[in-house]
Design a protein around this motif. Structure first.
Motif: not given
Length: 297
Positions: A91-105
């Protein structure tokens, strides 16, 4: 007021209520390392009618019977720690990936406007800032000053920040982030059903916390039960038999779905089925928990 009892008196009290204690020394030794009050959480399921003030044990009940389910519960909690930890990392990994890719890191996940908070609960962004603010990790401390961004931790990337979030804070981010759409985005990234995903994550947090705090799982009805998908439930029931929607097994079925679909590990339930320890009393209390009625005031 209940009196303070010595180990000998505690053992005598159990025997006076009809409990068979074959080895008093062993019983006292067990009580010396396990709180008598804690043990009563398991013992009351062997008593006649504690809700009516009758604390006598059912005929034939022995201390070994209670100890057997107690230790089986202890074993189950220990066995769930590792898969729950793996799910948390997923969950940590996918939350970081989704926010970074779609909303900015950077930046957005530390803005109040990124979350849809309800009621008077602590704002999600406050929980995020508290968690990163108390971290002593160098990869967090490096970004403690604003770095010119105008806000503390403003330049802290989400892939670093998620490592400082508690599991509870991470769950709230998933539930409330991106205007309430982050849960579906993370579920899609993992490859699981999007419907009710935030509540499934909440159930994993709840179960992890019970295991971490050594709380009873046997005959425990999960308060934050997530809506485990019907197909996931049906598959699990073919393996383990029937279980209730608020049972620990229901949450473990949901946990397995996340682990297997993400590629993090194999399912946990098959191993639990192969090793149904604890005697004939234990497994029904995990599959179909019943809540006892305690002493009336």
């Amino acid at each position: 007021m209940k009196p303070n009892l010595s180990l000998e008196q505690q053992t005598d009290l159990l025997r006076s209520r009809g409990l068979i204690v074959a080895d008093e020394t062993e019983c006292r030794s067990f009580l010396s390392t396990h709180n008598y009050y804690r043990l009563s959480g398991w013992a009351r399921y062997f008593q006649t009618a504690p809700h009516e003030g009758d604390d006598s044990f059912r005929p034939g009940t022995s201390f070994d019977d209670i100890r057997r389910v107690y230790e089986a519960d202890e074993t189950l909690r220990a066995r769930l720690v590792a898969p729950l930890a793996r799910a948390e990392l997923v969950l940590r990994t996918h939350v970081a990936r989704v926010i970074s890719d779609r909303h900015g890191p950077r930046g957005c996940y530390l803005e109040q406007s990124f979350y849809t908070d309800v009621g008077d609960a602590e704002p999600t962004v406050s929980a995020c800032l508290r968690d990163v603010g108390r971290s002593k990790e160098r990869h967090i401390l490096h970004f403690k000053t604003d770095g010119g961004s105008g806000a503390p931790f403003g330049d802290l990337p989400i892939w670093s920040a998620v490592e400082a979030f508690s599991f509870g804070t991470l769950s709230r981010c998933i539930e409330r982030g991106a205007g309430g759409t982050l849960a579906a985005e993370v579920a899609s990234s993992i490859g699981v059903a999007t419907s009710g995903f935030a509540y499934r994550v909440r159930a994993l947090v709840y179960l992890r916390n019970r295991c971490a705090h050594h709380s009873r799982l046997w005959h425990h009805s999960v308060i934050d039960a997530g809506p485990t998908p019907n197909n996931v439930r049906a598959k699990a029931k073919r393996l383990v038999g029937q279980f209730g929607p608020r049972s620990v097994l229901d949450v473990v079925a949901s946990l397995d779905d996340v682990l297997v679909r993400s590629g993090a590990s194999e399912a946990t339930l098959p191993d639990l089925v192969l090793d149904r320890t604890g005697g004939e009393d234990f497994w029904p209390g995990i599959a179909t928990p019943r809540v006892p009625i305690d002493h009336r005031p």
